[in-house]
Design an enzyme around this catalytic site. Structure first.
Site, PDB file in Angstrom:
ATOM      1  N   ALA A   1       0.831  -1.205   0.000  1.00 35.77           N
ATOM      2  CA  ALA A   1       0.000   0.000   0.000  1.00 35.77           C
ATOM      3  C   ALA A   1       0.866   1.257   0.000  1.00 35.77           C
ATOM      4  O   ALA A   1       0.595   2.213  -0.729  1.00 35.77           O
ATOM      5  CB  ALA A   1      -0.930  -0.007   1.205  1.00 35.77           C
ATOM      6  N   TYR A   2       1.905   1.239   0.803  1.00 37.97           N
ATOM      7  CA  TYR A   2       2.803   2.393   0.912  1.00 37.97           C
ATOM      8  C   TYR A   2       3.556   2.618  -0.395  1.00 37.97           C
ATOM      9  O   TYR A   2       3.585   3.735  -0.937  1.00 37.97           O
ATOM     10  CB  TYR A   2       3.780   2.145   2.060  1.00 37.97           C
ATOM     11  N   GLY A   3       4.158   1.559  -0.924  1.00 37.95           N
ATOM     12  CA  GLY A   3       4.927   1.678  -2.158  1.00 37.95           C
ATOM     13  C   GLY A   3       4.069   2.096  -3.334  1.00 37.95           C
ATOM     14  O   GLY A   3       4.491   2.882  -4.184  1.00 37.95           O
TER      15      GLY A   3
ATOM     16  N   LYS B   1       3.397   5.813  -3.042  1.00 37.73           N
ATOM     17  CA  LYS B   1       4.599   6.591  -3.334  1.00 37.73           C
ATOM     18  C   LYS B   1       4.904   6.613  -4.833  1.00 37.73           C
ATOM     19  O   LYS B   1       5.305   7.641  -5.387  1.00 37.73           O
ATOM     20  CB  LYS B   1       5.795   6.008  -2.568  1.00 37.73           C
TER      21      LYS B   1
END
Length: 249
Positions: free
Chosen positions: A151-153, A156
């Protein structure tokens, strides 16, 4: 004083990298507006900034689109305009892809990609007027595909794509849009190191410069450069401020 009298908005500015950037910019003469949900930390950082120069704390929930326009309106009311936008805030959960829920994805995108997108839109008239700068944040988690960071990657990398489009569309207006991909000794990393000392040591050993970045001196100073006239001929670039951990080709 590379940023004398320029007005900067920094999300997630109450602590960590955001606070480091706020201090670095204030020391270069910028009028700094920090945005955060952390009232205590925000007020403390505001006090620190006013001991250096001029600072203002706006408590806001950046997942609420109405709040984003208020942030820009209050900044303009206080300081007249916006020269610099730093989209630093991000909240995410670390889970494997097979365990990632729609709520996990929403948390990551609602605290980073969507606020970045809408704040860029709201700030655009002022950035165009001032030939200003946008500094967004990438991550090695997205660039290298780090496990548990789906989710973070994803968020970003979406921000990186958005930033490149903006760099192309807004270049004619004299606005530069760049990204920082950092590794820094933030409070979150410090807490993580206490629980996982072996993993922390392994991470340090994997950094060619063998140390964690300092939020102000290492990350903040690069942000000052990107917001200054020194970087006026740079746009659409991802700067790896990570001690050499990822070397782009």
């Amino acid at each position: 004083m590379k940023l004398q009298d320029r007005v900067a908005i920094i999300t997630g500015g109450a602590s960590g990298i955001g606070r480091g950037i706020a201090h670095a910019m204030a020391k270069e003469g910028a009028k700094v507006v920090i945005v955060d949900v952390n009232n205590e930390g925000g007020l403390a950082t505001e006090k620190e900034l006013n001991e250096i120069g001029q600072g203002k704390f706006i408590k806001a929930d950046i997942t609420n689109q109405a709040e984003l326009k208020r942030i820009v309106d209050e900044t303009v009311q206080a300081f007249g305009t916006v020269h610099i936008l730093v989209n630093n805030a991000h909240v995410s959960k670390q889970v494997m892809l097979t365990e990632t829920t729609p709520e996990d994805l929403a948390l990551s995108f609602n605290t980073s990609f969507y606020p970045t997108f809408h704040l860029m839109q709201h700030c655009y008239p002022y950035l165009k007027e001032n030939k200003g700068s946008v500094i967004n944040f990438a991550s090695g988690a997205g660039l290298s595909g780090m496990p548990t960071q789906g989710a973070y990657g994803a968020a970003k990398e979406a921000i990186r794509g958005l930033s490149r489009v903006a760099a192309n569309e807004w270049g004619v207006d004299g606005i530069n849009v760049n990204l920082i991909s950092p590794i820094a000794n933030s409070p979150g990393v410090q807490k993580w190191s206490e629980y996982f000392p072996a993993e922390y040591e392994a991470m340090i050993n994997g950094i060619p410069l063998k140390r964690m970045g300092d939020c102000e001196q290492d990350i903040g100073r690069v942000a000052v450069f990107l917001a200054s006239d020194d970087a006026s001929y740079m746009t659409g670039q991802t700067l790896m401020v990570d001690g050499g951990s990822i070397m782009l080709r």
